[in-house]
Design a protein around this motif. Sequence first.
Motif, PDB file in Angstrom:
ATOM      1  N   UNK A  12     -51.361  25.754 -22.665  1.00 20.85           N
ATOM      2  CA  UNK A  12     -52.566  26.551 -22.395  1.00 20.85           C
ATOM      3  C   UNK A  12     -53.589  25.637 -21.703  1.00 20.85           C
ATOM      4  N   UNK A  13     -54.316  26.189 -20.767  1.00 23.71           N
ATOM      5  CA  UNK A  13     -55.344  25.416 -20.057  1.00 23.71           C
ATOM      6  C   UNK A  13     -56.299  24.732 -21.021  1.00 23.71           C
ATOM      7  N   UNK A  14     -56.480  23.441 -20.849  1.00 24.05           N
ATOM      8  CA  UNK A  14     -57.488  22.717 -21.621  1.00 24.05           C
ATOM      9  C   UNK A  14     -57.010  22.218 -22.975  1.00 24.05           C
ATOM     10  N   UNK A  15     -55.804  22.635 -23.410  1.00 24.43           N
ATOM     11  CA  UNK A  15     -55.383  22.243 -24.765  1.00 24.43           C
ATOM     12  C   UNK A  15     -55.013  20.758 -24.818  1.00 24.43           C
ATOM     13  N   UNK A  16     -54.506  20.229 -23.725  1.00 25.30           N
ATOM     14  CA  UNK A  16     -54.143  18.802 -23.704  1.00 25.30           C
ATOM     15  C   UNK A  16     -55.387  17.948 -23.938  1.00 25.30           C
ATOM     16  N   UNK A  17     -56.482  18.287 -23.270  1.00 21.10           N
ATOM     17  CA  UNK A  17     -57.737  17.539 -23.432  1.00 21.10           C
ATOM     18  C   UNK A  17     -58.260  17.680 -24.866  1.00 21.10           C
ATOM     19  N   UNK A  18     -58.150  18.891 -25.421  1.00 27.78           N
ATOM     20  CA  UNK A  18     -58.632  19.105 -26.790  1.00 27.78           C
ATOM     21  C   UNK A  18     -57.816  18.278 -27.792  1.00 27.78           C
ATOM     22  N   UNK A  19     -56.478  18.326 -27.653  1.00 29.11           N
ATOM     23  CA  UNK A  19     -55.617  17.575 -28.581  1.00 29.11           C
ATOM     24  C   UNK A  19     -55.865  16.072 -28.445  1.00 29.11           C
ATOM     25  N   UNK A  20     -56.050  15.616 -27.226  1.00 30.70           N
ATOM     26  CA  UNK A  20     -56.295  14.189 -26.989  1.00 30.70           C
ATOM     27  C   UNK A  20     -57.612  13.756 -27.630  1.00 30.70           C
ATOM     28  N   UNK A  21     -58.625  14.594 -27.472  1.00 27.93           N
ATOM     29  CA  UNK A  21     -59.931  14.305 -28.078  1.00 27.93           C
ATOM     30  C   UNK A  21     -59.801  14.176 -29.596  1.00 27.93           C
ATOM     31  N   UNK A  22     -59.122  15.148 -30.228  1.00 26.46           N
ATOM     32  CA  UNK A  22     -58.985  15.127 -31.691  1.00 26.46           C
ATOM     33  C   UNK A  22     -58.173  13.910 -32.135  1.00 26.46           C
ATOM     34  N   UNK A  23     -57.082  13.667 -31.417  1.00 26.46           N
ATOM     35  CA  UNK A  23     -56.205  12.536 -31.753  1.00 26.46           C
ATOM     36  C   UNK A  23     -56.974  11.213 -31.663  1.00 26.46           C
ATOM     37  N   UNK A  24     -57.769  11.058 -30.614  1.00 29.96           N
ATOM     38  CA  UNK A  24     -58.482   9.799 -30.383  1.00 29.96           C
ATOM     39  C   UNK A  24     -59.600   9.546 -31.385  1.00 29.96           C
TER      40      UNK A  24
END
Length: 236
Positions: free
Chosen positions: A101-113
């Motif tokens: 889904x658009x934008x989910x990679x950035x969201x997951x990366x933010x949470x992970x980091x």
Amino acid sequence: MSRQAFFFDMDGTIFDSMPNHALAWEQVVSQHGLTFTRQDCFRQEGRTGIDVLEQLFLQKQAKGEPTEIDGLSPQQTMEHIKNIYAEKSRLFHSMGDTMPINGVTELLTFLHNKGNIDIWIVTGSAQQTLFDKLNTFFPNIFAPERMVTANDVIHGKPKPEPYLKAWERSGLDKKQCFVVENAPLGIMSGKAAGLYTYAVNTGPLTDNDLRQAGADMVVPDMTTLLHILEQTLIPL
Ligand code: CA
């Protein structure tokens, strides 16, 4: 440092897989005398495939119409339903990989980091290759021990069991856990489990459909959710 957990639904939340699921459902069930439209698919999204098929047959029988399961024993019925679900899964997989889904990679990366957030998958899917697929698109974000799939629960969404199971295994307080969902039944499951539930409206239903299901907050896309979490999550 206080730990938190985010429980992500998969179809329509992580992967843009709902259009292909809807198409596969529509085609396969029509070959078995059943009707399941694209809109139905989005409304029923989150239920296990077996549940969906059982309901379609029961609804047809309730109308007094003949069905393929008439006269079958419960065991034969379940076997027949499992075969139809396998047909649907084969067709879905033959359509090729679905993309995030658009934008989910950035969201997951933010949470992970952030370093103090456990990221989970809570899905009605039973795909054997699920973890491999997640790890291909999102390396090192997910772990097999942080997944609740159709194989782990007796009563799937909208019942609370999938999210309760994730919460129990997380070892955290409920107020440290957050659900991210895209569909009414998944939202109902998260709320029934007593968890704060974000709804990201990635499909054709209205925001009001998601609010009525009980979502604590409805956002139009993953980027909006990212911006909200950047403002609201406790900084390290
Ligand atoms: Ca979903």
